[in-house]
Design an enzyme around this catalytic site. Sequence first.
Site, short mmCIF file in Angstrom:
data_model
loop_
_atom_site.label_atom_id
_atom_site.label_comp_id
_atom_site.label_asym_id
_atom_site.label_seq_id
_atom_site.Cartn_x
_atom_site.Cartn_y
_atom_site.Cartn_z
CB THR A 16 -10.51 4.37 -1.01
OG1 THR A 16 -9.99 4.74 0.28
CG2 THR A 16 -9.76 3.16 -1.51
CE LYS B 126 -7.34 13.45 0.55
NZ LYS B 126 -7.37 12.19 -0.20
NE ARG B 127 -4.54 9.77 10.45
CZ ARG B 127 -4.02 8.77 11.14
NH1 ARG B 127 -4.63 7.61 11.18
NH2 ARG B 127 -2.90 8.93 11.83
CE LYS C 279 -14.39 5.07 1.09
NZ LYS C 279 -13.36 5.23 2.13
CE LYS D 175 -3.13 10.52 3.34
NZ LYS D 175 -3.73 9.64 2.32
CG HIS E 233 -1.94 -1.05 1.25
ND1 HIS E 233 -3.22 -0.88 0.77
CD2 HIS E 233 -1.87 -2.32 1.69
CE1 HIS E 233 -3.89 -2.01 0.94
NE2 HIS E 233 -3.09 -2.90 1.49
C1 26Q Z 1 2.96 0.88 10.76
C2 26Q Z 1 3.83 0.69 11.82
C3 26Q Z 1 3.51 1.13 13.09
C4 26Q Z 1 2.29 1.74 13.30
C5 26Q Z 1 1.43 1.93 12.25
C6 26Q Z 1 1.76 1.51 10.98
C7 26Q Z 1 0.84 1.74 9.86
C8 26Q Z 1 -0.52 1.66 10.04
C9 26Q Z 1 -1.39 1.92 9.00
C10 26Q Z 1 1.31 2.07 8.61
C11 26Q Z 1 0.44 2.32 7.58
C12 26Q Z 1 -0.93 2.25 7.76
C13 26Q Z 1 -1.90 2.55 6.72
C14 26Q Z 1 -1.61 2.83 5.48
C15 26Q Z 1 -2.66 3.19 4.52
O1 26Q Z 1 -3.81 3.41 4.88
N1 26Q Z 1 -2.33 3.29 3.22
C16 26Q Z 1 -3.32 3.66 2.24
O2 26Q Z 1 -3.92 2.48 1.75
C17 26Q Z 1 -5.03 2.78 0.93
C18 26Q Z 1 -5.70 1.48 0.55
O3 26Q Z 1 -4.91 0.78 -0.35
C19 26Q Z 1 -4.59 3.58 -0.28
O4 26Q Z 1 -5.74 3.96 -1.00
C20 26Q Z 1 -3.82 4.82 0.14
O5 26Q Z 1 -3.28 5.45 -1.00
C21 26Q Z 1 -2.71 4.42 1.09
O6 26Q Z 1 -2.05 5.59 1.59
#
Ligand code: 26Q
Length: 818
Positions: free
Chosen positions: A654, A546-547, A658, A552, A358
């Site tokens: 995503t 979004k976050r 939406k 972003k 991702h």
């Molecule tokens: C990793 C290590 C420690 C703590 C947290 C994490 C962590 C947690 C969540 C790292 C990444 C995430 C989430 C990533 C994420 O949401 N990526 C997004 O995924 C979507 C679905 O595929 C894409 O549409 C987005 O582009 C992408 O940023």
Amino acid sequence: MTNHHVDDFIKRISDKIETVSGKTIDEASERDVYVGVASIVNDEIKHKWIRTSDTYEKEKVKQVYYLSMEFLVGRLLESNLLNGGLLDVTNEAIKKIGFEPKRVYAHEHDAGLGNGGLGRLAACFLDSLASLNYPGHGCGIRYRYGLFEQRIIHGHQIELPDYWLKEDYPWETRKGDESFKIHFRGDVHMHKRIDGSLEFRYENTDQVMAVPYDIPVVGYKNETVNTLRLWSAESITREKDYLTSQQSQYYHHLDHKHSIEQISGFLYPDDSSYEGKELRLKQQYFLVSASIQHILRQYKKQQRGPLTNLPEHVVIQINDTHPSLAIPELMRLLMDDEHYGWDDAWKITNKTIAYTNHTTLSEALEKWPKTMVERLLPRIYMIINEINERFCRGLWFDHPELRNVIPELAIIADDQVHMARLAIVGSFSVNGVARLHTEILKKKEMKNFYCLFPDRFNNKTNGITHRRWLLQINRGLSRLITEVIGTNWIQRPNQLISLLRYSKDSAFLEEVDKVKLHNKRELAQFIYDRTGIAVDEYSIFDVQIKRLHEYKRQLLNIFHVIYLYNELKDNPTLDITPRTFIFGAKAAPSYHLAKEVIKLIHTVASLVNYDPDIAGKLKVVFLENYNVSLAEKIIPAADISEQISTASKEASGTGNMKMMMNGALTVGTMDGANIEIRDLVGDQHIFMFGLTADEVLAYYEYGGYNARDIYNTDERVRRILNQLNEGVFGSQEIEFKDIYYNILYHNDPYFVLKDFDPYIEIHELVEQAYRDRTTWLNKSVTNIAYSGKFSSDRTIQEYASKIWKLNQVPINKATDEQ
Ligand code: 26Q
């Protein structure tokens, strides 16, 4: 809906409230109604749920397990009612007994067991799997605390714990007898068996119970109810252990119990820059070990033959690298418990596990210090080490051309375990989440791996469930669509394309306009209730939700607002189309610059919203605590969808899908799935701007561009940056030196200044376009018409046929005898 039906249902609700809450319907509170309706849904689901797992078991069908550290499911009552075909009758019944359905549903705590895109994707996938009759389940963690709740105090983000389980959660069932033991630390002892094979015994390990809590996943108007299984960490120590131990051990026991329960204590917030926290690694192994043990036990119980056949019966999809320890864990169980040799175990593992990537952000790639892995998971470390040695040896002998890049490919290198490398080497499929993203993986980020394993790499462009994100949240638009093209689109979202026939039908466009206005009015009311800000429902609702992350570029958006503000201050009579800028974003608690941007948005808001010179032409609204439920309120009211990441950085996105599906027009960069949206709708129905991914990547190769040049030559930019530096916003001594320095002294790493001019220009086109109602509505309908491709049903079909080799398994309706 016949009255008869509704009255029957009211009877059911009141009976339920009597048994569950011990009250008559007249005494019932809103919450009692919520609890009652949820219980009715559970009654409806129960039999289907059992029948679904019986069918999978008896027919020995192939099943997919979606392993994910996050499932951002949001509220479930309304979507379960919708999928169960009970939403209309329930709404009528609730109204008839004097309650407001939306308010009743709002009693459910929004389950925030995810950060954002990745977690929500997992939830959409579960909905599509069940709705398409695929045997597929989720495995995750039952965090006691979900993603923090955001409060804004004087423009600052404050985090509060999200204790989502404080009231009874109606959807989960604890399955204590299906628990597994998980081992951490300890010593590994090796013995030779009589046949010469090696046996590994673990001693002095810390043991933790993984207890499953199951949540039903209801398919849309079918008989399928799949399972989301969330693991909770519990201490093995029982009360009697406290009794027999010495008094002085009492607090030691309690302490131990507490530290074990920490494993499923809270969800780590994603700050997109990787930090190696041991507890996070524990969580990952906990999820993986429990899930794989469960999968193998099911397999054996169902007598599906020797485990060499596992890949024909089971496929495990890992959601990013977070569950990539599934690879060594499956190896461990096959070798140490099932006595397979390395080669057989490796074949099985490699054919069973598939990996989704991702991100290409190098700072977000997961790496763990090898000493940490070795100490916490000694046997797992041995296996990773062996995988690495065999892999590197193979490289050395079979790929002499790659000898000098072995350090970049090695799973263990510079004292760290590189999880993405482990995931690629150990799985049979590696997929990106949008076409551009997959191309970048193949050509840049994972180039050498792509050379090694060209057949492994594939693309699966993300999707969203149109049931929740259109049918459920935008009833008005859904009704309208059905009026003109019938109901087929609900089962076959691609059929939304039939709307093109009406994209120039003025009567239809007028209706679409009315629905949007109605949705905007509702959001305006909500904004007023929450913030006290009155927004003009005829203004352009320009939305970025979004976050919060630098890539972003919420900063670019707020720069645009400041620019417009400056223009209006210089020339208060300027005739601009009124605009409402709506933001929703959580910043990771430790992400300083992201928090500064939140503060900036609030500062600009308080300046702009109350300035008489602006006369309501601009409004800036920040809605706090952005989550699934808030998204459901905002998205149907969006006119403009801001998707403005630095090209190459957003894997897919995503939210873009939406909002498109709800008739918003995208202002976007050539990034992630925006490109695929543009390819479908055509340039005249989208507002694309800015650097391309190739241009951005080329700049990076040469150390970036010169941000100061733009500061020197573009006075609009200079003015804004100086305002940040000098703190002219309001009378407070608020200033934003950190943002200023980041741009001018760290050379604008995300190209905000570089894309500023094209962004302003594209927004001028937006404004002009908005003034021409018919053309605007035509664009809007065109977007809705093409949005069917972004249903996660399409995505899941692709995973099922190309990666998983999964068949649909319709579940039979119950017969009377059953
Ligand atoms: C990793 C290590 C420690 C703590 C947290 C994490 C962590 C947690 C969540 C790292 C990444 C995430 C989430 C990533 C994420 O949401 N990526 C997004 O995924 C979507 C679905 O595929 C894409 O549409 C987005 O582009 C992408 O940023």
